[in-house]
Design a protein around this motif. Structure first.
Motif, mmCIF file in Angstrom:
data_model
loop_
_atom_site.group_PDB
_atom_site.id
_atom_site.type_symbol
_atom_site.label_atom_id
_atom_site.label_comp_id
_atom_site.label_asym_id
_atom_site.label_seq_id
_atom_site.Cartn_x
_atom_site.Cartn_y
_atom_site.Cartn_z
ATOM 1 N N VAL A 115 -5.124 -8.102 -6.589
ATOM 2 C CA VAL A 115 -6.080 -7.339 -5.785
ATOM 3 C C VAL A 115 -5.349 -6.284 -4.956
ATOM 4 O O VAL A 115 -5.769 -5.116 -4.907
ATOM 5 N N PHE A 116 -4.245 -6.670 -4.324
ATOM 6 C CA PHE A 116 -3.489 -5.696 -3.532
ATOM 7 C C PHE A 116 -2.882 -4.617 -4.413
ATOM 8 O O PHE A 116 -2.820 -3.442 -4.021
ATOM 9 N N PHE A 141 -5.371 3.626 -3.588
ATOM 10 C CA PHE A 141 -4.886 4.428 -2.458
ATOM 11 C C PHE A 141 -3.924 5.510 -2.931
ATOM 12 O O PHE A 141 -3.926 6.623 -2.411
ATOM 13 N N GLY A 142 -3.088 5.192 -3.910
ATOM 14 C CA GLY A 142 -2.159 6.181 -4.461
ATOM 15 C C GLY A 142 -2.879 7.337 -5.123
ATOM 16 O O GLY A 142 -2.454 8.487 -5.020
ATOM 17 N N ILE A 143 -3.979 7.045 -5.794
ATOM 18 C CA ILE A 143 -4.762 8.115 -6.414
ATOM 19 C C ILE A 143 -5.459 8.946 -5.350
ATOM 20 O O ILE A 143 -5.463 10.185 -5.409
ATOM 21 N N SER A 163 0.509 9.713 -4.053
ATOM 22 C CA SER A 163 1.553 9.265 -3.141
ATOM 23 C C SER A 163 2.474 8.283 -3.866
ATOM 24 O O SER A 163 2.054 7.226 -4.329
ATOM 25 N N ARG A 164 3.717 8.668 -3.986
ATOM 26 C CA ARG A 164 4.678 7.876 -4.755
ATOM 27 C C ARG A 164 4.875 6.489 -4.166
ATOM 28 O O ARG A 164 5.035 5.520 -4.906
ATOM 29 N N GLN A 165 4.855 6.360 -2.856
ATOM 30 C CA GLN A 165 5.072 5.068 -2.217
ATOM 31 C C GLN A 165 3.971 4.075 -2.580
ATOM 32 O O GLN A 165 4.253 2.918 -2.890
ATOM 33 N N VAL A 181 4.343 3.200 -6.497
ATOM 34 C CA VAL A 181 5.473 2.311 -6.808
ATOM 35 C C VAL A 181 5.175 0.896 -6.326
ATOM 36 O O VAL A 181 5.419 -0.085 -7.045
ATOM 37 N N THR A 182 4.625 0.783 -5.125
ATOM 38 C CA THR A 182 4.258 -0.533 -4.611
ATOM 39 C C THR A 182 3.195 -1.181 -5.496
ATOM 40 O O THR A 182 3.275 -2.375 -5.796
ATOM 41 N N ALA A 183 2.216 -0.402 -5.942
ATOM 42 C CA ALA A 183 1.172 -0.927 -6.819
ATOM 43 C C ALA A 183 1.760 -1.424 -8.131
ATOM 44 O O ALA A 183 1.392 -2.498 -8.622
#
Length: 127
Positions: free
Chosen positions: A13-14, A21-23, A28-30, A33-35
């Motif tokens: 889910v996260f 959120f990245g889209i 946003s690369r951060q 990458v976290t996703a």
């Protein structure tokens, strides 16, 4: 579900939220990458390492696996938009067989049953 699978579903889910959120933050690369890291760990925890590796390296799913891994590599190389497109295409090729099942499950949720057309439900799809 055991405790490991519950943790894996939470990470899934996260991972999906970080991807969205990245889209929305224009690549946003951060976030991306976290996703990617969260999604890879989540699938390993949900399925187990051996089953996950056997699933992604099936002969019929190798194109989706390569597209998804190329997308992850592009995000790591600071090319977020082509990476996002490759990841979405790869995820569809990997998990496209589950689409009817997912739509059928979602159509049982009261609010979503009005949104999902009846022609998209599993009993009406020829899979």
């Amino acid at each position: 579900m055991n405790d490991i699978q519950v943790i894996g579903s939470g990470l899934l889910v996260f991972g999906i939220l970080f991807f969205i959120f990245g889209i929305f933050t224009f690549g946003s690369r951060q976030f991306l990458v976290t996703a990617n890291l969260l999604l890879l760990v989540a699938f390993n925890l949900l399925f187990g390492v051996k089953e996950f590796v056997l699933f992604i390296f099936q002969r019929t799913k190798i194109v989706g696996t390569l597209a998804f891994l190329i997308g992850i590599s592009l995000v790591f190389l600071r090319l977020p938009f082509p990476g996002i497109l490759c990841e979405i295409v790869g995820a569809y090729w990997l998990f496209g067989g589950f689409t009817g099942m997912i739509l059928s499950y979602l159509s049982r949720i009261p609010f979503l049953s009005y949104i999902i057309p009846s022609s998209w439900r599993k009993e009406n799809l020829d899979l």
